[in-house]
Scaffold this active site. Structure first.
Site, short mmCIF file in Angstrom:
data_model
loop_
_atom_site.label_atom_id
_atom_site.label_comp_id
_atom_site.label_asym_id
_atom_site.label_seq_id
_atom_site.Cartn_x
_atom_site.Cartn_y
_atom_site.Cartn_z
N THR A 1 154.30 63.78 39.10
CA THR A 1 153.77 65.15 39.15
C THR A 1 154.47 65.97 40.23
OG1 THR A 1 151.65 64.07 38.72
CG2 THR A 1 151.59 66.44 39.21
N THR A 2 154.57 65.41 41.43
CA THR A 2 155.13 66.12 42.58
C THR A 2 156.57 66.56 42.26
OG1 THR A 2 153.87 64.50 43.85
CG2 THR A 2 155.37 65.94 45.10
N HIS B 1 145.57 67.26 35.68
CA HIS B 1 145.60 65.91 35.10
C HIS B 1 144.59 65.82 33.95
CE1 HIS B 1 148.06 64.15 38.22
NE2 HIS B 1 147.15 64.15 39.16
N ARG C 1 154.50 58.12 32.27
CA ARG C 1 155.42 57.12 32.82
C ARG C 1 155.04 55.75 32.29
NH1 ARG C 1 155.75 56.28 39.43
NH2 ARG C 1 157.73 55.15 39.44
N SER D 1 152.14 52.25 41.10
CA SER D 1 152.16 53.45 41.93
C SER D 1 150.72 53.86 42.29
CB SER D 1 152.88 54.57 41.18
OG SER D 1 153.02 55.69 42.00
N ARG E 1 156.90 57.39 47.57
CA ARG E 1 156.93 55.97 47.94
C ARG E 1 158.34 55.47 47.71
NH1 ARG E 1 155.85 50.80 45.69
NH2 ARG E 1 155.96 51.79 43.64
P1 A3P Z 1 156.25 55.39 43.17
O1 A3P Z 1 154.91 55.10 43.76
O2 A3P Z 1 156.61 54.48 42.05
O3 A3P Z 1 157.33 55.47 44.19
P2 A3P Z 1 152.73 61.76 41.40
O4 A3P Z 1 153.56 62.84 41.99
O5 A3P Z 1 152.35 61.98 39.97
O6 A3P Z 1 151.57 61.43 42.26
O7 A3P Z 1 153.66 60.48 41.31
C1 A3P Z 1 154.09 59.82 42.45
C2 A3P Z 1 155.26 58.94 42.07
O8 A3P Z 1 156.43 59.76 41.87
C3 A3P Z 1 155.61 57.98 43.19
O9 A3P Z 1 156.16 56.84 42.52
C4 A3P Z 1 156.64 58.77 43.96
O10 A3P Z 1 157.44 58.00 44.80
C5 A3P Z 1 157.43 59.39 42.81
N1 A3P Z 1 158.18 60.58 43.20
C6 A3P Z 1 157.82 61.55 44.08
N2 A3P Z 1 158.78 62.48 44.18
C7 A3P Z 1 159.79 62.10 43.37
C8 A3P Z 1 161.07 62.64 43.07
N3 A3P Z 1 161.50 63.76 43.63
N4 A3P Z 1 161.85 61.98 42.19
C9 A3P Z 1 161.42 60.83 41.62
N5 A3P Z 1 160.23 60.26 41.87
C10 A3P Z 1 159.40 60.89 42.73
#
Ligand code: A3P
Length: 329
Positions: free
Chosen positions: A79-80, A141, A163, A171, A295
């Protein structure tokens, strides 16, 4: 000597619920929560009470505009990342991706693209959204069945991201353990796995969330664009082009030549965003550190955590759930 407990962060507080929400939750099925102690099942999906408060307020008061874009994701699907990409893509005429004052350099993607039900409709039951100029960009969400009626009925666009379930689970397990207070202890992977496989996860069952949007994307491809994290990682420029066309703001030949796509991909990359000061030290108003949203950002980290039996079990469930849908991970 008495050891003082750290203050309870806002995301764990239950005292801000309206009477309507309190009445509603008293009639709903419950399960163990991942961060807050309890999940409630509403319209077929599991939520902690705060999210539920945001969902019902949003359902009641949000009015979609035809030009809105709403990013919908399963939690922990990137999402981020997609918030950053969509913001940069849609605002590229105002902010060049390489500008020193690009908003992403000093703001979290979560501040630039707020969640409807976890921010806007939680801060006030019926927030004033007049400061958002058209075309507006929000995120959620919420499962398809729970979207406000005006979102489903209007011409607004939905960009959906999900995903691989095994990476989603890992995650989510790391993320929720980081948000649990010390005195709550961590959830074991075995317990998280059992809950996830039983459909009990944030906005779960995972497969029902994904299938809801998958089916809509097949029925109405001009309204719902269905994306996968793995495809974004594999071919980010191709996906960006697809996104821009779906949103009606395709890249011009000049932009292609100038390397705008590559520039946006780089600006929004995991390495770049996770190393920005704002994302290292900032916090959401509800108390979560922005850093918990970063992460590893890799495909296939589940291989480092799940046992063979776990993999076989989850694969079997997904095979059954997605059977006949045409969807695969
Ligand atoms: P991991 O925990 O597998 O590293 P959300 O934003 O939906 O909460 O998802 C978080 C997941 O997206 C985490 O995965 C995070 O590390 C990953 N993430 C965050 N920023 C990212 C980016 N710029 N490119 C790829 N993955 C990213």
């Amino acid at each position: 000597m008495q050891i003082s407990q750290p203050p309870v962060p806002k995301y764990l507080k239950k005292d801000e619920l309206t009477q309507e929400c309190k009445d509603l939750i008293s009639s709903l099925p419950t399960e163990r929560g991942w961060v807050a102690s309890t999940f409630y099942k509403y319209q077929g999906f599991w939520h902690p009470c705060r999210h539920l408060q945001g969902i019902i307020s949003c359902q009641k008061h949000f009015r979609a505009q035809e030009t809105d874009t709403i990013l919908v994701t399963t939690p922990k699907s990137g999402t981020t990342w997609l918030k950053a990409i969509l913001f940069t893509l849609m605002n590229r005429t105002h902010f060049h991706h390489s500008a020193d004052n690009h908003p992403l350099l000093s703001n979290s993607p979560h501040a630039l693209v707020p969640f409807l039900e976890i921010k806007l409709f939680l801060e006030g039951e019926n927030p004033d959204l007049s400061s958002f100029t058209s075309p507006r960009l929000f995120s959620t969400h919420m499962p398809y069945v729970s979207l406000p009626k005006s979102v489903r009925d209007s011409q607004c666009k939905l960009v959906y991201l999900c995903r691989d379930p095994k990476d989603t689970l890992i995650s989510l397990w790391f993320f929720t353990n980081k948000l649990r207070l010390q005195n709550m202890g961590s959830r074991s992977l075995e317990e998280a796995f059992e809950l996830f496989c039983g459909g009990v996860s944030m906005y779960g069952p995972f497969w029902d969330h994904v299938l809801g949007y998958w089916e809509e994307s097949l029925k109405n491809p001009r309204k719902v664009l269905f994306l996968k994290y793995e495809e974004m990682k594999d071919q980010p420029e191709h996906q960006l082009r697809k996104l821009s066309e779906f949103l009606g703001c395709p890249f011009s030949e000049e932009e292609e030549k100038e390397g705008v796509l590559q520039g946006i991909v780089k600006l929004c990359s995991f390495d770049n965003l996770s190393n920005l000061k704002i994302n290292k030290v900032g916090k959401l108003p509800s108390g979560e550190d922005y850093s918990v949203f970063f992460r590893k950002g890799e495909v296939g980290d589940w291989k480092n955590h799940l046992t063979m039996e776990m993999v076989e079990h989850l694969d079997k469930i997904c095979k059954e759930k997605f059977d006949g849908s045409g969807l695969r991970f």
